[in-house]
Design a protein around this motif. Sequence first.
Motif, PDB file in Angstrom:
ATOM      1  N   PHE A 117      43.695  51.736  60.197  1.00  0.00           N
ATOM      2  CA  PHE A 117      44.949  51.573  60.931  1.00  0.00           C
ATOM      3  C   PHE A 117      44.655  51.103  62.352  1.00  0.00           C
ATOM      4  O   PHE A 117      43.690  51.546  62.988  1.00  0.00           O
ATOM      5  CB  PHE A 117      45.727  52.884  60.959  1.00  0.00           C
ATOM      6  N   LYS A 118      45.554  50.199  62.839  1.00  0.00           N
ATOM      7  CA  LYS A 118      45.444  49.695  64.200  1.00  0.00           C
ATOM      8  C   LYS A 118      46.684  50.162  64.982  1.00  0.00           C
ATOM      9  O   LYS A 118      47.825  49.931  64.541  1.00  0.00           O
ATOM     10  CB  LYS A 118      45.349  48.168  64.222  1.00  0.00           C
ATOM     11  N   SER A 119      46.439  50.814  66.097  1.00  0.00           N
ATOM     12  CA  SER A 119      47.548  51.357  66.896  1.00  0.00           C
ATOM     13  C   SER A 119      48.386  50.218  67.492  1.00  0.00           C
ATOM     14  O   SER A 119      47.902  49.094  67.657  1.00  0.00           O
ATOM     15  CB  SER A 119      47.002  52.244  68.013  1.00  0.00           C
ATOM     16  N   SER A 120      49.628  50.563  67.818  1.00  0.00           N
ATOM     17  CA  SER A 120      50.555  49.583  68.410  1.00  0.00           C
ATOM     18  C   SER A 120      51.052  50.093  69.757  1.00  0.00           C
ATOM     19  O   SER A 120      50.952  51.288  70.063  1.00  0.00           O
ATOM     20  CB  SER A 120      51.759  49.361  67.474  1.00  0.00           C
ATOM     21  N   ASN A 144      36.077  53.721  65.026  1.00  0.00           N
ATOM     22  CA  ASN A 144      34.796  54.367  64.736  1.00  0.00           C
ATOM     23  C   ASN A 144      34.471  54.278  63.245  1.00  0.00           C
ATOM     24  O   ASN A 144      35.372  54.264  62.397  1.00  0.00           O
ATOM     25  CB  ASN A 144      34.832  55.833  65.172  1.00  0.00           C
ATOM     26  N   LEU A 145      33.141  54.238  62.909  1.00  0.00           N
ATOM     27  CA  LEU A 145      32.713  54.202  61.518  1.00  0.00           C
ATOM     28  C   LEU A 145      32.494  55.617  61.009  1.00  0.00           C
ATOM     29  O   LEU A 145      31.851  56.440  61.668  1.00  0.00           O
ATOM     30  CB  LEU A 145      31.421  53.385  61.365  1.00  0.00           C
ATOM     31  N   SER A 183      40.929  55.001  62.132  1.00  0.00           N
ATOM     32  CA  SER A 183      42.006  54.505  62.996  1.00  0.00           C
ATOM     33  C   SER A 183      41.517  54.441  64.436  1.00  0.00           C
ATOM     34  O   SER A 183      40.718  55.274  64.881  1.00  0.00           O
ATOM     35  CB  SER A 183      43.212  55.439  62.896  1.00  0.00           C
ATOM     36  N   ASN A 184      42.002  53.440  65.176  1.00  0.00           N
ATOM     37  CA  ASN A 184      41.617  53.318  66.584  1.00  0.00           C
ATOM     38  C   ASN A 184      42.611  54.016  67.512  1.00  0.00           C
ATOM     39  O   ASN A 184      42.666  53.741  68.711  1.00  0.00           O
ATOM     40  CB  ASN A 184      41.454  51.858  66.970  1.00  0.00           C
ATOM     41  N   VAL A 185      43.454  54.912  66.956  1.00  0.00           N
ATOM     42  CA  VAL A 185      44.437  55.650  67.753  1.00  0.00           C
ATOM     43  C   VAL A 185      43.728  56.674  68.635  1.00  0.00           C
ATOM     44  O   VAL A 185      42.918  57.471  68.142  1.00  0.00           O
ATOM     45  CB  VAL A 185      45.461  56.349  66.840  1.00  0.00           C
ATOM     46  N   ASP A 186      44.073  56.648  69.945  1.00  0.00           N
ATOM     47  CA  ASP A 186      43.568  57.650  70.888  1.00  0.00           C
ATOM     48  C   ASP A 186      44.672  58.696  71.074  1.00  0.00           C
ATOM     49  O   ASP A 186      45.689  58.439  71.735  1.00  0.00           O
ATOM     50  CB  ASP A 186      43.224  56.991  72.212  1.00  0.00           C
TER      51      ASP A 186
END
Length: 812
Positions: free
Chosen positions: A32-35, A72-73, A773-776
């Motif tokens: 998933f890529k955050s928006s 992250n992997l 996911s790259n969500v922080d």
Amino acid sequence: MSFNTALSGIRAANTDLQVTGNNIANASTIGFKSSRAEFGDVYTSTLLGGGSNTPGSGVTIQNIRQQFTQGNLKFTQNELDLSVNGEGFFVVEKNGDRLFTRAGTFGLDKDGYIVNGTNATLQGFAADADGNVSGVLGDLRVDVSSQEPRQTTAVNAAFNLDANEVVLETTGARFATNGTGINEAQLGAKVATTTTLNLGTVAGSIIFSPTNATAFTIRRTDPVSLVTTSVDLVLDSGSAATPASLANLINSANFDSANPVNVEAFADQVTGELKFRDLATGVASTITLTIDAANSDANALTAAITAVDSPSPTFTPQASPILETGIPKVTNNYGSHTLVIRGPNGTDVTYISEYGASADETASELNALAGVSATANTTATLFATDPAALPTPKVFTNDGTFRLNGVNLTSTGVPDMTALRDEINALSSSTLFGISASLDDLGNLVVESATGRDLEFAFDGTGGVAEVQGSNGVAQIVDNDDDAIRIGGEVTVTLQEGYSIVSSAPTVPVYGGSMFGSINVPNFFTPVPINAFDPQDQKTFNHATSTTVYDSLGNAHVMRQYFVKQPYDPADPMTSPNHWKMYVQIDGQNVGDPDPTLPSPQNTEATMAEFNVHFTPDGTIDPFRTDAMLISNWTPIGEDGLPIGGLGPLNVLQGGTIPVAEPPASSNFEIDLAGSTQFGSVFAVEELDQNGYATGRLAGLDISNTGVVFARFTNGEAQVLGQVALANFSSVEGLKPVGDTMWAQTFETGEAIIGAPGSAQLGNITAGAVEESNVDLSEQLVNLIIAQRNYQANAKTIETANATTQTIINLR
């Protein structure tokens, strides 16, 4: 107007809350890529433009932009979990739509296709049977069925052959017992007898005294040496009342003399006759007795003897006594032979064989000499029937008294000799050690002694007829209890290199047949290889190695390669330096093409496959002088030694050639030794590869960082199935989310750039890991606070606008 401005702010804050909430909700969604929500202010304007002091009309949503930064992997245990490290998207296809994703959670469906959780099929570049990856995009599939076997058609190997190895094979000289009488049937007495001289009956008592003395001479002539020995005796004391006492007096006088004769006097206990016998058994010697009447006063010995043939007082014993010549036991009639053997240092060794010695005895004595080895073999044929033996055809009969080398055989031999053959073979490891029997095409019994012992045929009675013949000479017949047939064997002598025969002649005096012909006879010596290559003898080859090859049914077979260094003589143009021979066998059987020059059926049988291997002075293989290596006569066999039904050979005469055609139509395969060397170091297998394999099932998958899908099978083989494709766009922000963490191409993205991972600007693939996911979450929680504050503030604006408006309405 204030109401609308505040309402637009509430809507913007609500959108911000939705975007932030969606990010938080997918914080654990793989790929998933955050928006983020992007807003713009709104100002009222007219056709002629607005004033510089125009108040704003609120806020509007410009874009909800996705952040395609690297996640992250997370490493897993599933080899089909893939992640992109860098730019690019996996290409999948679902219901005819091409979509793109960063979520690499893949698996196999029931047909072996690589799919994600929504059954979208991963796209990539398929590979052919040889592992060559094409550039055509399509569904990636792993064949989960059994892998078909592949027949070996090429073996590529590189060896180092030790340059310090010595030549094991040398050239010696071989000759055989080719004289007269060798392996001929000899007929003679079964039991040896001695020579006997019968003087007759002794009458009365005899008293010997100086006045009644008897002088006589005993002579013995040897039939072999033709040497006559004699002794002069005088009886002048003692008395002889019986023939036995007279014999004792004679023996005492003989054996007490200085040079006695090997003759003994004795009295026949039945007839009372006085006799003389040769003490050497089986020698056809001559015994004579001469009485010297002139030196005898009364000739007492003569007067006392009543001769059978001549009772006259003038009796002369050497003429009238009955002489029964001794009969020797039948022998092979091999005469004594003298060989003078010269060694490499010039020293001569003389060997003398004994008269009548058996072939195995002679071979054993020769083997004791330095530089000499010998073997022996005896063969005889016992005829089942011989109609040509006129006037009465001879048919083998046996009443149970037939003897072979002293062992009674009870089989009758009628109607055939099968039972006799089996009886002999049953005794081959016991009383008839090393002797075996077989039947020839005519039903005759062929008896063979593998050690070279004499073969003797006889009857222990008179109940049979046997006709026997050796490999040379005529047949002999024994049909009584007195005679026997004896056959001697052949001796083959091999001289090591450097040894020679300087003299070969019968021993003087000549008696019996000769063993060897003269060394001046053409072809007396035959050059033979010593320590010639034998795959069963490790001392005959320098190096050996094994390789597994496969037939057309996928069965494994062991190919063994043997390397033998060849001799080099600068004076011999037929030899060359750095020359080896490679011999090849598969499952212990020869695989060389038949030799059409041999007689049938040998001209159809496989020969030893051998190839010349040459090296240059710098130790590298010489491709111009080294043979092309085609195995073209291999019939795959099973453990029972029978063909197993795979493809058979196509030898060179039938059209077998290099290279072997694909797909193969025969069991032929090529061996290539390119890269082999001959250096001064130990034998080593530098490279080894063959292209065959057995049936196998999928054991595992490996995917490289360039996306190459590599399948491993239970047969030890590996195969490239294809390569995962990645796609990238000029503007990834233009991708349209379609759910399930997938995006669709739009006009704003531009055309998809599809290629192999690691090429151009595309990232690499990490197998066994997925991209999180790259969500922080920390950032998103702060965004929630901000959105909440904005929402509340805009609501306060509406409340304030309402209060001011109410004030205006309340004006009267």
